[in-house]
Design an enzyme around this catalytic site. Structure first.
Site, PDB file in Angstrom:
ATOM      1  N   ASP A   1       8.266   2.569   6.974  1.00 43.82           N
ATOM      2  CA  ASP A   1       7.063   1.735   7.073  1.00 43.82           C
ATOM      3  C   ASP A   1       7.409   0.401   6.442  1.00 43.82           C
ATOM      4  OD1 ASP A   1       5.681   1.759   4.139  1.00 43.82           O
ATOM      5  OD2 ASP A   1       6.479   3.758   4.571  1.00 43.82           O
TER       6      ASP A   1
ATOM      7  N   ASP B   1      -4.108   3.682   4.795  1.00 45.21           N
ATOM      8  CA  ASP B   1      -3.360   3.672   3.535  1.00 45.21           C
ATOM      9  C   ASP B   1      -4.380   3.500   2.425  1.00 45.21           C
ATOM     10  OD1 ASP B   1      -1.907   3.082   1.270  1.00 45.21           O
ATOM     11  OD2 ASP B   1      -0.792   1.411   2.150  1.00 45.21           O
TER      12      ASP B   1
ATOM     13  N   GLU C   1      -5.090   4.116  -1.633  1.00 40.13           N
ATOM     14  CA  GLU C   1      -4.497   4.366  -2.945  1.00 40.13           C
ATOM     15  C   GLU C   1      -5.145   3.410  -3.939  1.00 40.13           C
ATOM     16  OE1 GLU C   1      -0.354   2.570  -3.057  1.00 40.13           O
ATOM     17  OE2 GLU C   1      -0.730   2.541  -0.883  1.00 40.13           O
TER      18      GLU C   1
END
Length: 276
Positions: free
Chosen positions: A72, A157, A159
């Site tokens: 990625d 994503d 986090e």
């Protein structure tokens, strides 16, 4: 996604007109990292064709025991030579496309177009921002990432962003899970396939994501196999390094493995790739 920003050539950045910038009208840039040789950074436990600038001493369930690997990346990797990366064994790639409700990555369309031309399955990920609504963020992603037949599913994503200067919000676990459901549902409706969720050990633990079902997981664990850091979790992708060296990719890059055989990977692609 824990993307390493080391090994950049000082001051070397390409300003790209017309790309989305952040608050204050700052223009986004595509970096030009130093080129590294994987042969100079050989590391045990990862595929021999790759390297690692800060390797872990893998034992037992090492990444190299899995046969399908990918990367990625974001603008920090600059322009990638996808034919070389594919020849080295890069079987898939997710690229950063958007963040929050007003940031876009200038490397996405450049590298995604070239990845497709080289035959590397590619998709887009969104970095979640806790001070924007899920609906705003889903809309921003949809505006920036066209549906394309054969592309990988979208990725959320999510986090904790310890370095954010503009958003220190940390919702309660049940609120976080509810926001995730709203964002993911919007993308599923638009793209016709469920997104994959990328997350980290602390975020998984703090938000009790073992209770979050119905979506495939992509788990970060750079010092141990996911079964050790995420006990009992089902996962499809494992990010095992944030300091990888891959032929064709300038600088360092995140390296990932698929949880299955090459045949299982082809079956996964046939089932999960976008059909638009």
């Amino acid at each position: 996604m824990g993307i390493s920003r080391r090994f950049f050539v000082s001051g070397a950045a390409l300003a790209l007109a017309g790309c989305g910038g952040g608050p204050g009208g700052k223009q986004a840039t595509l970096m030009r990292p130093a080129v590294l040789s994987a042969s100079n950074y050989r590391a045990s436990g990862i595929p021999a064709r790759f390297g690692d600038t800060d390797p872990h001493d893998w034992e037992g369930l090492a990444p190299a025991r899995l046969p399908v690997h990918g990367i990625d990346a974001a603008r920090y990797q600059g322009e990638i030579d996808w034919r070389r990366a594919r020849a080295a064994g890069v079987s898939f790639a997710w690229l950063k496309a958007t963040e929050g409700g007003d940031h876009s990555d200038p490397g996405f369309h450049i590298n995604a177009t070239r990845a497709r031309a080289a035959g590397v399955p590619v998709g887009a990920y969104h970095f979640y921002y806790f001070c924007r609504s899920p609906e705003e963020q889903a809309d921003w992603y949809i505006r920036n990432v066209p549906r394309r037949r054969g592309d990988l599913p979208p990725v959320l994503d999510i986090e904790w962003n310890h370095t954010s200067r503009t958003c220190q919000r940390r919702p309660a676990a049940h609120v976080t899970r509810a926001e995730m459901h709203r964002f993911l549902a919007a993308l599923t409706r638009h793209y016709g396939t469920k997104p994959v969720i990328y997350t980290t050990i602390d975020f998984w633990r703090d938000n009790d994501l073992s209770r979050f079902s119905g979506y495939e997981m992509w788990l970060r664990s750079v010092t141990a196999h996911p079964m050790e850091r995420y006990p009992g979790a089902d996962w499809s992708f494992w990010q095992y390094s944030g300091t990888g060296v891959v032929p064709g990719v300038p600088g360092t890059v995140d390296m990932n493995a698929f949880a299955g055989s090459p045949g299982a990977w082809q079956s996964w692609l046939a089932r999960r790739a976008q059909r638009a």
